[in-house]
Motif scaffolding. Structure first.
Motif, PDB file in Angstrom:
ATOM      1  N   LEU A   1      21.325  31.526  47.775  1.00  0.00           N
ATOM      2  CA  LEU A   1      21.846  32.654  48.540  1.00  0.00           C
ATOM      3  C   LEU A   1      23.365  32.572  48.483  1.00  0.00           C
ATOM      4  O   LEU A   1      23.941  31.487  48.654  1.00  0.00           O
ATOM      5  N   GLY A   2      24.004  33.703  48.259  1.00  0.00           N
ATOM      6  CA  GLY A   2      25.454  33.690  48.121  1.00  0.00           C
ATOM      7  C   GLY A   2      26.121  34.760  48.955  1.00  0.00           C
ATOM      8  O   GLY A   2      25.563  35.837  49.186  1.00  0.00           O
ATOM      9  N   PHE A   3      27.317  34.453  49.416  1.00  0.00           N
ATOM     10  CA  PHE A   3      28.140  35.428  50.135  1.00  0.00           C
ATOM     11  C   PHE A   3      29.542  35.369  49.561  1.00  0.00           C
ATOM     12  O   PHE A   3      30.136  34.292  49.434  1.00  0.00           O
ATOM     13  N   SER A   4      30.096  36.528  49.218  1.00  0.00           N
ATOM     14  CA  SER A   4      31.438  36.584  48.642  1.00  0.00           C
ATOM     15  C   SER A   4      32.261  37.648  49.354  1.00  0.00           C
ATOM     16  O   SER A   4      31.727  38.654  49.841  1.00  0.00           O
ATOM     17  N   ALA A   5      33.559  37.420  49.396  1.00  0.00           N
ATOM     18  CA  ALA A   5      34.495  38.379  49.974  1.00  0.00           C
ATOM     19  C   ALA A   5      35.813  38.283  49.218  1.00  0.00           C
ATOM     20  O   ALA A   5      36.254  37.181  48.856  1.00  0.00           O
ATOM     21  N   VAL A   6      36.438  39.436  48.977  1.00  0.00           N
ATOM     22  CA  VAL A   6      37.701  39.487  48.240  1.00  0.00           C
ATOM     23  C   VAL A   6      38.621  40.482  48.936  1.00  0.00           C
ATOM     24  O   VAL A   6      38.184  41.568  49.339  1.00  0.00           O
ATOM     25  N   HIS A   7      39.891  40.099  49.081  1.00  0.00           N
ATOM     26  CA  HIS A   7      40.891  40.975  49.708  1.00  0.00           C
ATOM     27  C   HIS A   7      42.124  41.039  48.820  1.00  0.00           C
ATOM     28  O   HIS A   7      42.593  40.024  48.306  1.00  0.00           O
ATOM     29  N   ASP A   8      42.617  42.252  48.609  1.00  0.00           N
ATOM     30  CA  ASP A   8      43.874  42.444  47.892  1.00  0.00           C
ATOM     31  C   ASP A   8      44.944  42.840  48.905  1.00  0.00           C
ATOM     32  O   ASP A   8      44.859  43.902  49.522  1.00  0.00           O
ATOM     33  N   TRP A   9      45.966  41.995  49.053  1.00  0.00           N
ATOM     34  CA  TRP A   9      47.051  42.283  49.976  1.00  0.00           C
ATOM     35  C   TRP A   9      47.951  43.393  49.442  1.00  0.00           C
ATOM     36  O   TRP A   9      48.619  44.079  50.222  1.00  0.00           O
ATOM     37  N   GLY A  10      48.026  43.522  48.134  1.00  0.00           N
ATOM     38  CA  GLY A  10      48.797  44.606  47.527  1.00  0.00           C
ATOM     39  C   GLY A  10      50.294  44.484  47.663  1.00  0.00           C
ATOM     40  O   GLY A  10      51.002  45.493  47.569  1.00  0.00           O
ATOM     41  N   LEU A  11      50.847  43.263  47.850  1.00  0.00           N
ATOM     42  CA  LEU A  11      52.270  43.102  48.129  1.00  0.00           C
ATOM     43  C   LEU A  11      53.049  42.469  46.991  1.00  0.00           C
ATOM     44  O   LEU A  11      54.260  42.297  47.104  1.00  0.00           O
ATOM     45  N   ALA A  12      52.400  42.097  45.895  1.00  0.00           N
ATOM     46  CA  ALA A  12      53.093  41.502  44.757  1.00  0.00           C
ATOM     47  C   ALA A  12      52.685  42.257  43.492  1.00  0.00           C
ATOM     48  O   ALA A  12      51.634  42.886  43.444  1.00  0.00           O
ATOM     49  N   GLY A  13      53.563  42.186  42.480  1.00  0.00           N
ATOM     50  CA  GLY A  13      53.274  42.908  41.254  1.00  0.00           C
ATOM     51  C   GLY A  13      53.344  44.407  41.427  1.00  0.00           C
ATOM     52  O   GLY A  13      52.686  45.154  40.700  1.00  0.00           O
ATOM     53  N   GLY A  14      54.146  44.874  42.375  1.00  0.00           N
ATOM     54  CA  GLY A  14      54.204  46.283  42.728  1.00  0.00           C
ATOM     55  C   GLY A  14      53.317  46.568  43.922  1.00  0.00           C
ATOM     56  O   GLY A  14      52.192  46.099  43.988  1.00  0.00           O
ATOM     57  N   ARG A  15      53.807  47.330  44.878  1.00  0.00           N
ATOM     58  CA  ARG A  15      53.039  47.602  46.096  1.00  0.00           C
ATOM     59  C   ARG A  15      51.948  48.636  45.834  1.00  0.00           C
ATOM     60  O   ARG A  15      52.163  49.633  45.149  1.00  0.00           O
ATOM     61  N   ALA A  16      50.789  48.371  46.407  1.00  0.00           N
ATOM     62  CA  ALA A  16      49.645  49.271  46.296  1.00  0.00           C
ATOM     63  C   ALA A  16      48.788  49.090  47.540  1.00  0.00           C
ATOM     64  O   ALA A  16      48.906  48.084  48.250  1.00  0.00           O
ATOM     65  N   PRO A  17      47.910  50.041  47.860  1.00  0.00           N
ATOM     66  CA  PRO A  17      47.077  49.916  49.064  1.00  0.00           C
ATOM     67  C   PRO A  17      46.222  48.656  49.042  1.00  0.00           C
ATOM     68  O   PRO A  17      45.717  48.243  48.000  1.00  0.00           O
ATOM     69  N   SER A  18      46.069  48.028  50.218  1.00  0.00           N
ATOM     70  CA  SER A  18      45.203  46.859  50.331  1.00  0.00           C
ATOM     71  C   SER A  18      43.749  47.310  50.408  1.00  0.00           C
ATOM     72  O   SER A  18      43.447  48.440  50.784  1.00  0.00           O
ATOM     73  N   VAL A  19      42.841  46.403  50.056  1.00  0.00           N
ATOM     74  CA  VAL A  19      41.420  46.728  50.056  1.00  0.00           C
ATOM     75  C   VAL A  19      40.632  45.436  50.239  1.00  0.00           C
ATOM     76  O   VAL A  19      41.046  44.366  49.780  1.00  0.00           O
ATOM     77  N   THR A  20      39.491  45.531  50.927  1.00  0.00           N
ATOM     78  CA  THR A  20      38.618  44.380  51.162  1.00  0.00           C
ATOM     79  C   THR A  20      37.187  44.756  50.803  1.00  0.00           C
ATOM     80  O   THR A  20      36.704  45.819  51.191  1.00  0.00           O
TER      81      THR A  20
END
Length: 437
Positions: A203-222
């Motif tokens: 059984l697996g659980f995964s989560a990923v978040h993009d802060w969007g603050l490096a490499g050019g600003r872009a909207p964050s997403v989770t």
């Protein structure tokens, strides 16, 4: 199912990502080896589709590799581009877009590893190419340097404690960008003790978040995802398994997806074959493989006629079929010529008419003197605003193999301050020399 990771190991000479084992291995005898390399090439950035910069550079690329065995390795080096011509260079002798942020200095580290495939804990730093986070339902075929002006160093942590295997990663160890992890629980180990072949029921659980603050600003997403895996056949050289999962975007109702599929892995002395086939359901702004091969561009402008970041796109409701194949082959052909092949291909077709294709192939000929590599990316094929990228590289070794000539070329997309993508192309030719001991 989870197992020892090997996808990152093929990137560079000593960059094997660390894995796991149920028991630590005996102490290893340290044997140090090194390799020094220097490449000097001319590099030109060219306009494409009537727009883009026209700039030329002398590119010097030193590399130093120190190999301390399976538990320790270091690879340092980066290309330095000295401007030869460019009307917009602002007088800078070195291309400033390559070094104008803290994240760009991460490109100096091409590989740093602690631990081995038999260690319960491992740490690795280096470039992420076709990266997959365990099940791959959030991060799959992800490359963090698709943006040609952003050169981060990624990080990977793996660990095992009893029936629990954990993998965590960051796409930028020096900036607030993509971070995530996946926890995999071996159910058979939990209830019946260590199995002969781990990973049969997980059984697996995964989560990923993009802060969007490096490499050019872009909207964050989770995004988050849960998975269940059943191994129909689990052996050291062969595995067949079924998988089912569900995921979504926390805090956003109606954005979810489900998946069912099957996979097969075969590992022999000269052949490694990995196949995946999945049926997927998407709704709202969620889809499996959200952080994929095109993500570093799509975070600024998603595929389609509108200039909208991927995090703000409401992905159409519907179904898709996803297939992936990875082949690594090393054999002696007729005539005594040794050939090496590495093929990686991912295809997803959607019921509403869109298709995404990402592929890479690398081959060696003539006693490994000639290396040929091709890669291509097509996103949104069949729809307005589709995105296409491609590149090729050839290397020819001579004079005993220490000296080689090389040539590369392909297409690029440069993110702009307005959030759009400017098309461009590149071409490079030059020489390299290396020495190993």
């Amino acid at each position: 199912m989870h197992g020892k990771r090997s996808g990152l190991a093929a990137l560079l000479l000593l960059l094997s990502s660390t894995g796991w084992a149920s028991e630590p291995s005996p102490p290893l005898v340290r044997e140090w080896r090194y390799l020094m390399r220097l490449e000097a090439t001319t590099l030109a950035f060219l306009p494409r589709a009537g727009v883009g910069e026209d700039a030329g550079f002398l590119q010097v690329e030193p590399t130093f590799i120190l190999d301390g065995g399976p538990e320790l390795g270091l690879n340092l080096g980066a290309p330095v581009r000295f401007r030869l011509w460019d009307g917009d260079g602002g007088g800078a002798r070195v291309r400033r877009e390559d070094w104008d942020t803290l994240s760009d200095w991460g490109q100096l580290v091409r590989g740093l590893k602690f631990g081995s495939d038999d260690a319960p804990l491992g740490v690795w730093f280096g470039p992420l190419e076709e990266h997959r986070l365990l099940s791959g339902h959030l991060v799959r075929r992800y490359s963090h340097r698709t943006n040609p002006d952003y050169h981060p160093v990624g990080g990977l942590l793996t660990g095992t404690l009893g029936p629990v295997y954990v993998e965590a990663f960051t796409s930028d160890a020096l900036g607030a960008r993509l971070m995530g992890g996946e926890l995999s629980l071996d159910v058979e180990h939990l209830f019946f003790g260590p199995p002969e072949q781990p990973g049969r029921y997980t059984l697996g659980f995964s989560a990923v978040h993009d802060w969007g603050l490096a490499g050019g600003r872009a909207p964050s997403v989770t995004l988050a995802h849960v998975d269940a895996t059943v191994g129909l056949l689990v052996r050291s050289d062969r595995a067949v398994h079924l998988v089912a999962g569900w995921g979504g975007r926390p805090g956003e109702g109606g954005a979810w997806g489900a998946v069912v599929g099957a996979g097969m892995d075969t590992r022999a002395e000269r052949l490694h074959l990995r196949l995946r086939l999945e049926a997927r359901r998407q709704q709202g702004g969620f889809r499996q493989g959200f952080f994929g091969a095109d993500y570093e561009l799509a975070r600024f402008q998603a595929v389609g006629p509108a200039v909208v970041p991927l995090a703000e796109v409401s992905f159409p409701e519907g179904y898709s079929a996803f297939g992936e194949a990875e082949v690594k082959w090393d054999a002696v052909s007729y005539g005594g010529l040794r050939r090496h092949l590495r093929l990686s291909l991912g295809v997803e077709a959607f019921t509403w008419g869109r298709a995404d294709v990402d592929g890479r192939v690398a081959m060696q000929f003539f006693e490994r003197a000639l290396d040929v590599a091709l890669k291509g990316l097509a996103v949104g094929a069949g729809k307005p605003g589709a995105r296409y990228l491609g590149a090729a590289e050839v290397r020819w070794r001579f004079l005993g193999g220490t000296l080689y000539a090389m040539g590369t070329g392909g297409t690029l997309l440069f993110p702009t301050s307005e959030g759009t993508l400017r098309p461009g192309a590149f071409a490079s030719v030059g020489l390299g020399v290396d020495h190993a001991r």
